[in-house]
Design a protein around this motif. Structure first.
Motif, PDB file in Angstrom:
ATOM      1  N   SER A 145      19.696  59.957   1.144  1.00  0.00           N
ATOM      2  CA  SER A 145      19.453  60.529  -0.183  1.00  0.00           C
ATOM      3  C   SER A 145      18.532  61.739  -0.155  1.00  0.00           C
ATOM      4  O   SER A 145      18.431  62.467  -1.145  1.00  0.00           O
ATOM      5  N   ASP A 146      17.864  61.990   0.999  1.00  0.00           N
ATOM      6  CA  ASP A 146      17.057  63.201   1.120  1.00  0.00           C
ATOM      7  C   ASP A 146      17.877  64.377   1.650  1.00  0.00           C
ATOM      8  O   ASP A 146      17.337  65.457   1.921  1.00  0.00           O
ATOM      9  N   GLY A 147      19.190  64.177   1.821  1.00  0.00           N
ATOM     10  CA  GLY A 147      20.081  65.240   2.240  1.00  0.00           C
ATOM     11  C   GLY A 147      20.376  65.286   3.725  1.00  0.00           C
ATOM     12  O   GLY A 147      21.288  66.001   4.155  1.00  0.00           O
ATOM     13  N   ARG A 148      19.636  64.542   4.535  1.00  0.00           N
ATOM     14  CA  ARG A 148      19.832  64.581   5.978  1.00  0.00           C
ATOM     15  C   ARG A 148      21.013  63.704   6.377  1.00  0.00           C
ATOM     16  O   ARG A 148      21.215  62.617   5.838  1.00  0.00           O
ATOM     17  N   ALA A 149      21.811  64.164   7.345  1.00  0.00           N
ATOM     18  CA  ALA A 149      22.958  63.398   7.812  1.00  0.00           C
ATOM     19  C   ALA A 149      22.507  62.154   8.567  1.00  0.00           C
ATOM     20  O   ALA A 149      21.512  62.180   9.302  1.00  0.00           O
ATOM     21  N   VAL A 150      23.243  61.054   8.390  1.00  0.00           N
ATOM     22  CA  VAL A 150      23.015  59.856   9.198  1.00  0.00           C
ATOM     23  C   VAL A 150      23.435  60.185  10.624  1.00  0.00           C
ATOM     24  O   VAL A 150      24.542  60.697  10.853  1.00  0.00           O
ATOM     25  N   GLY A 151      22.555  59.934  11.593  1.00  0.00           N
ATOM     26  CA  GLY A 151      22.886  60.353  12.943  1.00  0.00           C
ATOM     27  C   GLY A 151      22.147  59.626  14.033  1.00  0.00           C
ATOM     28  O   GLY A 151      21.483  58.597  13.804  1.00  0.00           O
ATOM     29  N   PRO A 231      12.177  54.863  -0.312  1.00  0.00           N
ATOM     30  CA  PRO A 231      12.361  56.200  -0.909  1.00  0.00           C
ATOM     31  C   PRO A 231      13.648  56.877  -0.472  1.00  0.00           C
ATOM     32  O   PRO A 231      14.202  57.700  -1.203  1.00  0.00           O
ATOM     33  N   VAL A 232      14.126  56.547   0.743  1.00  0.00           N
ATOM     34  CA  VAL A 232      15.332  57.179   1.273  1.00  0.00           C
ATOM     35  C   VAL A 232      16.388  56.099   1.509  1.00  0.00           C
ATOM     36  O   VAL A 232      16.128  55.116   2.213  1.00  0.00           O
ATOM     37  N   VAL A 233      17.581  56.270   0.928  1.00  0.00           N
ATOM     38  CA  VAL A 233      18.649  55.286   1.042  1.00  0.00           C
ATOM     39  C   VAL A 233      19.951  55.995   1.385  1.00  0.00           C
ATOM     40  O   VAL A 233      20.031  57.229   1.388  1.00  0.00           O
ATOM     41  N   ALA A 234      20.986  55.217   1.633  1.00  0.00           N
ATOM     42  CA  ALA A 234      22.317  55.775   1.885  1.00  0.00           C
ATOM     43  C   ALA A 234      23.358  54.722   1.544  1.00  0.00           C
ATOM     44  O   ALA A 234      24.144  54.292   2.380  1.00  0.00           O
ATOM     45  N   GLY A 235      23.365  54.293   0.301  1.00  0.00           N
ATOM     46  CA  GLY A 235      24.300  53.281  -0.169  1.00  0.00           C
ATOM     47  C   GLY A 235      24.663  53.565  -1.610  1.00  0.00           C
ATOM     48  O   GLY A 235      24.177  54.532  -2.207  1.00  0.00           O
TER      49      GLY A 235
END
Length: 601
Positions: A145-151, A231-235
């Motif tokens: 959610s902070d814009g960074r790619a999952v990697g 604070p940072v998620v990806a779901g």
């Protein structure tokens, strides 16, 4: 997916095998139970195909689910941490992780993992010699959610945190991560290569959930930073806030989510005591809740409510503490186990709910999974005559004097709680001492009270005296089960898609510590063998799935023969929900699609 009525008991959700702590047998579960209407024999023998499994969920196509709304989901308490890899993580921790964080693999209703295409295009074993290599090809749309790619940086940070090499990270378990030798970016930013130092069959269990490197990159962030906030998620959802005073965790639709958008505006996990859930559902202040079986009739009578019920992806067992006393003798454990009519107990618990009243025949695999077979023949069928012969062989002889049945009611007290004594009509004795076992149960549990009483009466038929002590539920597990302060106890374990990994601590042979105590991991029966350890270790390293299943089956037969844990039945899951709720209910092994949950149009 809170599956526990006991605050000390934790069930990891299917995607978060971070910690496995025993479940109180009393729980009637929330949205997390597979409907495994599988016919299974009570003898040794046949394998049951996973094709017989299903789920009991209020399934609605996405087109039939309205956009918006708040779903209020009952839990037992506010999660103590949002980090699923910490020791005090619980089922609600796993629910939050499932709705907000990446998982490389999802489980189907049979507990079989499949790549989650929102995060992963594919993952394969791309090398076996000289070392096992797994290559993950990530979905290029997957972003935090902070814009960074999952990697790869996230994979590497989680490995470093969970590998066990740095004790500054307060982790609950390191299984699998401790076998990794390196994590590196592959051909491009979407490829991650994980190299193992030793073969690891359950590699699909790793990186699910996957936390951002901002959580796993340092001990301070790992230990404290993710306890009350993410604070940072990806779901499909993000954590809006945790309110311990109100007893809520509020999840909101994640605007950065690249997959199908969540139907709900909010998903609110709400701490509500079980005794108050039926009235809260009726009043409209709850939408979804696990309830005790005794509340089933009241829910059915209430307009606007529905019930989903199924055998859960968890099983109830009788634990026999073999560390000391009469049960240190395997012959006595076998006698106790063979005096118990598991079919009668399963019928008493499950038949009133309309669920398959069959005893469970496997410690490691449930009937909905590939490889299920009943191995209870390694112990032997229920037989009072054989049980009495085993006791006699161990030196316990039946007294000629008749004692008469006695039952001390709740007015009689023991040092740690209310005491009920079930005396046999003819006791068995050895060197002038009567065979008496301490049966510890949590208080205020009608299910446990009934099952425990049945078992005590069955044991009285072979001359065993039973002292049933009921203790406060909050202290039941830590102060009695984990501490080894029992002879007999009832508690449950969740099923697993990765039994060779997840069940090893439960059945591992205890190791003597320098001070003379036993290091038991999660084997609270204190019963184990080198052979069980070796079979599970080989299963965990076997990359051939068929061979791994064979080794797991052999291990289960040995666990039955050791007679420390006696499976009784799959636990019942009883879930109440408002009739307008869509895509929630009893999931079991199946990973919920949180983005599809909502309300019917």
């Amino acid at each position: 997916m809170n599956r526990s009525a006991d605050p000390t008991a934790v069930t990891p959700a299917p995607r978060a095998r971070a910690v496995r702590t025993a479940l109180a047998l009393t729980a009637a579960l929330t949205a997390g139970a597979t409907l495994t209407l599988t016919a299974c024999s009570s003898g040794g023998g046949g394998t049951h195909a996973a094709g017989t499994a299903g789920t009991d969920v209020a399934t609605v196509a996405r087109a039939g689910v309205r956009d918006g709304g708040t779903l209020r989901w009952a839990t037992d308490d506010v999660p103590r941490t949002l980090n699923a890899f910490q020791a005090d993580a619980d089922a609600d921790t796993a629910t939050v992780a499932g709705a907000t964080l990446p998982a490389m693999f999802r489980l189907d209703a049979h507990g079989k993992p499949h790549a989650d295409t929102d995060y992963l295009k594919k993952a394969d074993v791309t090398g076996r010699e000289p070392r096992q290599v797994v290559t993950y090809q990530l979905n290029p749309k997957a972003r935090w959610s902070d814009g960074r790619a999952v990697g790869a940086a996230d994979f590497a940070a989680q490995w470093n945190a969970l590998s066990g090499r740095n004790s500054a990270f307060w982790t609950s378990r390191n299984a699998g991560y401790d076998r990794i030798a390196s994590v590196a970016q592959g051909a491009d930013a979407q490829h991650v290569e994980v190299t193992f130092s030793t073969p690891y069959a359950d590699w699909r269990s790793l990186f699910s959930p996957l936390y951002p490197k901002s959580v796993t990159g340092s001990p301070d962030a790992f230990n404290d930073g993710a306890r009350t906030a993410l604070p940072v998620v990806a779901g499909p959802f993000a954590v809006k806030g945790v309110d311990t005073r109100a007893g809520t965790v509020t999840l909101v639709r994640n605007p950065s989510w690249w997959g199908q958008p969540a139907k709900l505006d909010q998903l609110v996990l709400t701490a509500v005591p079980r005794a108050k859930r039926t009235s809260a559902l009726a009043a409209g202040t709850l939408d979804l809740a696990g309830i005790d079986p005794g509340a089933l009739a009241a829910v059915k009578r209430t307009r606007g409510l529905a019930v989903r019920k199924a055998p859960d992806a968890a099983y109830a067992q009788l634990a026999l503490n073999g560390s000391a006393g009469p049960l240190a003798d395997e012959r006595v454990r076998h006698a106790v186990a063979r005096a118990i009519d598991r079919k009668a107990i399963a019928t008493a618990v499950l038949k009133p709910l309309g669920l398959p009243a069959v005893p469970l025949g496997n410690h490691l695999v449930l009937p909905s999974q590939d490889g299920y077979a009943d191995h209870s023949s390694a112990l032997g069928a229920a037989s009072l005559q054989q049980a009495q012969a085993l006791l006699a062989d161990a030196g316990w002889k039946q007294s000629t004097a008749k004692a008469g049945d006695q039952a001390a009611g709740p007015g009689r007290s023991a040092a740690s709680g209310a005491l009920t004594v079930v005396e046999p009509s003819r006791a068995v004795t050895k060197s002038g001492k009567q065979l008496s076992l301490r049966f510890v149960l949590p208080a205020d549990s009608p299910t446990l009270n009934d099952v425990g009483g049945r078992i005590a009466r069955m044991l009285s038929a072979i001359g065993v005296r039973t002292e049933i002590t009921k203790v406060d539920g909050a202290s039941y597990f830590q102060d009695h089960i984990a501490a080894g302060d029992f002879d007999l106890a009832l508690y449950s374990w969740p099923g697993s898609a990765y039994p060779a990994t997840d069940e090893t601590p439960i059945y591992a042979k205890p190791v003597p510590a320098p001070d003379g105590s036993l290091t038991v991991a999660q084997n609270y029966t204190r019963v184990g063998t080198d052979q069980i350890d070796q079979l599970l270790d080989r299963a965990g390293s076997e990359l051939n799935a068929s061979a791994a299943r064979d080794l797991t089956a052999q291990a289960d037969s040995r666990i039955w023969a050791a007679a420390g844990s006696i499976p009784l039945y799959q636990r019942p899951a009883v879930v109440a929900l408002r009739t307008t709720v869509a895509n929630a209910g009893a999931f079991g092994f199946q990973t919920p699609r949180y983005e599809d949950m909502g309300f019917r149009k």
